[in-house]
Design a protein around this motif. Structure first.
Motif, mmCIF file in Angstrom:
data_model
loop_
_atom_site.group_PDB
_atom_site.id
_atom_site.type_symbol
_atom_site.label_atom_id
_atom_site.label_comp_id
_atom_site.label_asym_id
_atom_site.label_seq_id
_atom_site.Cartn_x
_atom_site.Cartn_y
_atom_site.Cartn_z
ATOM 1 N N VAL A 131 0.895 -1.380 -0.078
ATOM 2 C CA VAL A 131 0.335 -0.159 0.126
ATOM 3 C C VAL A 131 0.807 0.959 0.364
ATOM 4 C CG1 VAL A 131 -2.177 -0.943 1.021
ATOM 5 C CG2 VAL A 131 -0.514 -0.123 2.704
ATOM 6 N N GLY A 132 2.369 1.282 -0.022
ATOM 7 C CA GLY A 132 3.456 2.386 0.011
ATOM 8 C C GLY A 132 3.201 3.495 -1.710
ATOM 9 N N GLY A 133 3.154 4.318 -1.926
ATOM 10 C CA GLY A 133 3.533 5.248 -2.727
ATOM 11 C C GLY A 133 1.362 5.918 -3.544
ATOM 12 N N ARG A 134 0.910 5.123 -2.743
ATOM 13 C CA ARG A 134 -0.144 6.619 -2.887
ATOM 14 C C ARG A 134 -0.042 7.455 -2.787
ATOM 15 N NH1 ARG A 134 -4.725 1.843 0.247
ATOM 16 N NH2 ARG A 134 -3.778 -0.403 -1.940
ATOM 17 N N THR A 135 -1.006 8.400 -3.640
ATOM 18 C CA THR A 135 -1.462 9.706 -3.000
ATOM 19 C C THR A 135 -2.339 10.136 -1.805
ATOM 20 O OG1 THR A 135 -1.046 10.524 -5.530
ATOM 21 C CG2 THR A 135 -1.907 12.152 -4.392
ATOM 22 N N THR A 136 -1.347 11.112 -0.808
ATOM 23 C CA THR A 136 -2.525 10.853 0.471
ATOM 24 C C THR A 136 -3.598 12.000 0.224
ATOM 25 O OG1 THR A 136 -0.876 12.464 1.029
ATOM 26 C CG2 THR A 136 -0.215 9.775 1.564
ATOM 27 N N ALA A 137 -4.147 11.929 1.095
ATOM 28 C CA ALA A 137 -5.679 12.954 0.930
ATOM 29 C C ALA A 137 -5.039 14.203 1.430
ATOM 30 C CB ALA A 137 -6.729 12.747 2.234
ATOM 31 N N ASN A 138 -5.247 15.335 0.757
ATOM 32 C CA ASN A 138 -4.246 16.355 1.227
ATOM 33 C C ASN A 138 -4.852 17.320 2.311
ATOM 34 O OD1 ASN A 138 -2.754 18.899 0.779
ATOM 35 N ND2 ASN A 138 -3.787 19.880 -0.496
ATOM 36 N N GLY A 139 -4.234 17.714 3.161
ATOM 37 C CA GLY A 139 -4.870 18.341 4.394
ATOM 38 C C GLY A 139 -5.651 18.451 5.787
ATOM 39 N N VAL A 140 -5.308 16.091 5.501
ATOM 40 C CA VAL A 140 -5.832 15.524 6.143
ATOM 41 C C VAL A 140 -5.703 15.011 7.853
ATOM 42 C CG1 VAL A 140 -7.852 13.613 6.879
ATOM 43 C CG2 VAL A 140 -7.867 14.555 4.727
ATOM 44 N N ILE A 141 -5.387 15.514 8.832
ATOM 45 C CA ILE A 141 -4.498 15.137 9.855
ATOM 46 C C ILE A 141 -5.818 13.442 10.492
ATOM 47 C CG2 ILE A 141 -3.697 15.060 11.814
ATOM 48 C CD1 ILE A 141 -3.447 17.677 10.744
ATOM 49 N N HIS A 150 -5.937 26.627 12.687
ATOM 50 C CA HIS A 150 -5.815 26.229 11.111
ATOM 51 C C HIS A 150 -7.066 25.482 10.498
ATOM 52 C CE1 HIS A 150 -1.244 27.401 11.593
ATOM 53 N NE2 HIS A 150 -1.622 26.399 13.042
ATOM 54 N N PRO A 151 -8.104 26.205 10.153
ATOM 55 C CA PRO A 151 -9.259 25.229 9.658
ATOM 56 C C PRO A 151 -9.271 25.078 7.983
ATOM 57 C CG PRO A 151 -9.246 27.743 10.061
ATOM 58 C CD PRO A 151 -8.442 27.788 10.519
ATOM 59 N N GLU A 152 -8.205 25.182 7.448
ATOM 60 C CA GLU A 152 -8.277 24.729 6.021
ATOM 61 C C GLU A 152 -7.722 23.313 6.469
ATOM 62 O OE1 GLU A 152 -3.981 26.544 7.545
ATOM 63 O OE2 GLU A 152 -6.032 26.820 8.236
ATOM 64 N N PHE A 153 -7.175 23.071 7.549
ATOM 65 C CA PHE A 153 -6.965 21.525 7.494
ATOM 66 C C PHE A 153 -8.000 20.564 7.983
ATOM 67 C CE2 PHE A 153 -2.879 23.312 8.310
ATOM 68 C CZ PHE A 153 -1.819 22.745 6.627
ATOM 69 N N THR A 154 -8.266 19.197 8.040
ATOM 70 C CA THR A 154 -9.008 19.046 8.484
ATOM 71 C C THR A 154 -8.481 17.512 9.367
ATOM 72 O OG1 THR A 154 -10.670 18.172 6.008
ATOM 73 C CG2 THR A 154 -11.020 16.785 8.269
ATOM 74 N N MET A 155 -8.654 17.744 10.971
ATOM 75 C CA MET A 155 -8.757 16.515 11.733
ATOM 76 C C MET A 155 -10.446 15.542 11.551
ATOM 77 S SD MET A 155 -6.314 15.720 14.066
ATOM 78 C CE MET A 155 -5.954 17.874 14.017
ATOM 79 N N LEU A 174 2.273 22.164 11.374
ATOM 80 C CA LEU A 174 1.900 22.710 10.826
ATOM 81 C C LEU A 174 3.310 22.360 9.741
ATOM 82 C CD1 LEU A 174 0.738 25.388 9.095
ATOM 83 C CD2 LEU A 174 1.647 26.591 10.669
ATOM 84 N N ASP A 175 4.574 21.988 10.401
ATOM 85 C CA ASP A 175 5.884 21.533 9.260
ATOM 86 C C ASP A 175 5.164 20.226 8.443
ATOM 87 O OD1 ASP A 175 8.885 22.917 8.524
ATOM 88 O OD2 ASP A 175 8.789 20.030 9.235
ATOM 89 N N ALA A 176 5.262 19.408 9.311
ATOM 90 C CA ALA A 176 4.760 18.402 8.478
ATOM 91 C C ALA A 176 3.818 18.007 7.426
ATOM 92 C CB ALA A 176 4.406 16.811 9.370
ATOM 93 N N MET A 177 2.591 19.096 7.243
ATOM 94 C CA MET A 177 2.002 19.527 6.445
ATOM 95 C C MET A 177 2.094 20.022 5.283
ATOM 96 S SD MET A 177 -0.578 18.424 7.795
ATOM 97 C CE MET A 177 -2.439 17.947 6.729
ATOM 98 N N GLN A 178 2.828 20.426 5.413
ATOM 99 C CA GLN A 178 3.736 21.789 4.447
ATOM 100 C C GLN A 178 5.212 20.717 3.644
ATOM 101 O OE1 GLN A 178 4.550 25.261 6.557
ATOM 102 N NE2 GLN A 178 2.348 25.667 6.642
#
Length: 434
Positions: A249-259, A299-304, A403-407
């Motif tokens: 399952v490696g190498g897949r494109t991750t859901a942007n902005g989801v924690i 940071h409401p731009e991210f989904t938790m 925040l650093d990890a998300m960027q």
């Protein structure tokens, strides 16, 4: 013979004889066991429970497992692990492997049951002073007869079989060192211990083995601290078991902005009386989830999201409890993920957060980002090494780290924190060199 081994090695422990005997009995007499809930360490009731289970094990009548026919055996608690454990072991050793489930061991006939029952009665008589005066070790000492019976059943099964080596995947229990010392010193077998990707100092303070396998990089630092109290000849570096699934399952494109916060389910275990760890873990995990919620507010731009542990959703009534618990903490119903198996769909999260979870290391093995939030936890929980670069112990540093990890891209994340050794490519390169 087995009872004499137990008595002889105990005397060696008392009078500082063979180091293997000393280590094995230090383990057997240690107070912690997953089989004894927190708060019941002094309980005579818990001793009685395991006395009944010991007698029940002696009286089992269903068919025993077949005699092993191969030279190498993978050992685990349950038969449901057979496929994954044997394939993992064969990939590492290139030797055909059989499997032994400890829960399947049973006496083979009436005479064996009688002999075992007499030995168990004698063993309880010998342990009686310890059971009366041992205080917080009482309940765990009450496990020794059960482990003794299982050792006897395992030994009888292996008699006459061509087995030369055992690879133990569940050696975290306190009686495992006695098993290992018996098969090494009395039967001449090799014993390889393979831990999960957890801090080994939590459950492997006392180890007896021919070979101890390090399954995650930070364990090497721990081993160098602990090794003086172990009876181990050498170590190996293998990837954590189940790696074939992580690579797939490696190498897949991750859901942007989801924690996603990966729950341990410890709060539920405490509520249903099956908690075996300190309340410190429970308190720290709740605080870590509050950090996550405050980060989302900032940071409401991210989904938790919060992803439930299997124990939280294996029964409808437990799931209902969980929904109420997480809502009370501040998560909306939509944020509580109940239908995703993290290891099958790691791409649904950009970054995973946990207090501590082997699932986080599984994600990292597949090349996905993860962080640890550990408010109030001991500073040396992971000992040392590059893994400390992604451990936050206060809310301010956690927000900055997340925040650093998300960027960052996954490649940049691993390179920046010096964590390339946690990815599957590192282990693949090591195995190609072997």
């Amino acid at each position: 013979m087995r009872l004499l081994f137990l008595i002889g090695t105990f005397l060696e422990y008392l009078f500082r004889g063979r180091h293997g005997s000393v280590v094995a009995w230090r383990s057997a007499l240690s107070p912690f066991s997953f089989r004894v809930p927190q708060g019941e360490e002094r309980s005579f009731g818990r001793v009685w429970t395991w006395m009944r289970r010991t007698v029940g094990l002696v009286l089992r009548t269903w068919p025993p497992p077949p005699k092993p026919v191969l030279t190498q055996l993978a050992v685990d608690w349950s038969a449901k692990e057979a496929g994954s454990r044997t394939s993992y072991l064969e990939d590492r050793t290139h030797i055909p492997s059989g499997f032994l489930a400890l829960e399947d061991l049973v006496p083979t006939g009436f005479l064996q049951r009688v002999a075992l029952m007499l030995q168990v009665l004698l063993l309880y008589m010998l342990l009686l002073p310890l059971l009366i005066f041992s205080g917080r070790r009482r309940a765990s000492i009450g496990l020794i007869p059960f482990d003794f019976v299982r050792l006897c059943l395992m030994d009888d099964l292996l008699k006459g079989a061509p087995v030369k080596g055992l690879t133990w995947f569940c050696a975290y229990e306190k009686g495992s060192a006695l098993y290992a010392w018996y098969f090494i010193s009395e039967r001449g077998l090799t014993m390889t211990v393979v831990p999960s990707p957890n801090p080994i100092r939590n459950f492997y303070t006392h180890v007896v083995a021919s070979t101890f396998v390090l399954t995650i990089p930070f364990q090497e630092d721990e081993y160098n601290v602990l090794r003086a109290g172990w009876e181990v000849k050498n170590t190996l570096h293998w990837p954590m078991y189940g790696t074939e699934g992580f690579v797939h399952v490696g190498g897949r494109t991750t859901a942007n902005g989801v924690i996603g916060f990966l729950s341990s389910g410890n709060w539920l275990r405490r509520q249903i009386g099956k908690n075996q760890i300190s309340d410190l873990f429970f308190q720290a995990e709740e605080e870590a989830m509050r950090w996550c919620l405050s980060f989302q507010t900032a940071h409401p731009e991210f989904t938790m999201q919060v992803l439930l542990h299997p124990v939280e959703k294996n029964k409808p009534e437990r799931l209902e409890l969980c929904l109420g618990y997480y809502k009370e903490l501040g998560f909306t119903r939509d944020a509580i993920v109940t239908d995703v198996v993290t290891r099958e769909h790691p791409e649904l999260l950009d970054v995973a957060v946990s207090l501590y979870s082997s699932a986080t290391f599984e994600r990292m093995h597949g090349g996905y980002k993860g962080l640890f939030a550990q408010p109030g936890m001991p500073g040396d929980y992971f000992m040392s090494g590059d893994i400390t670069n992604i451990i936050a112990r206060d809310e301010t540093s956690f927000h900055a780290m997340l925040l650093d990890a998300m960027q960052r891209s996954a490649e940049d994340f691993f390179r920046h924190h010096g964590l390339q050794a946690y990815r599957w490519e590192h282990y693949a390169a090591m195995e190609r060199k072997r």
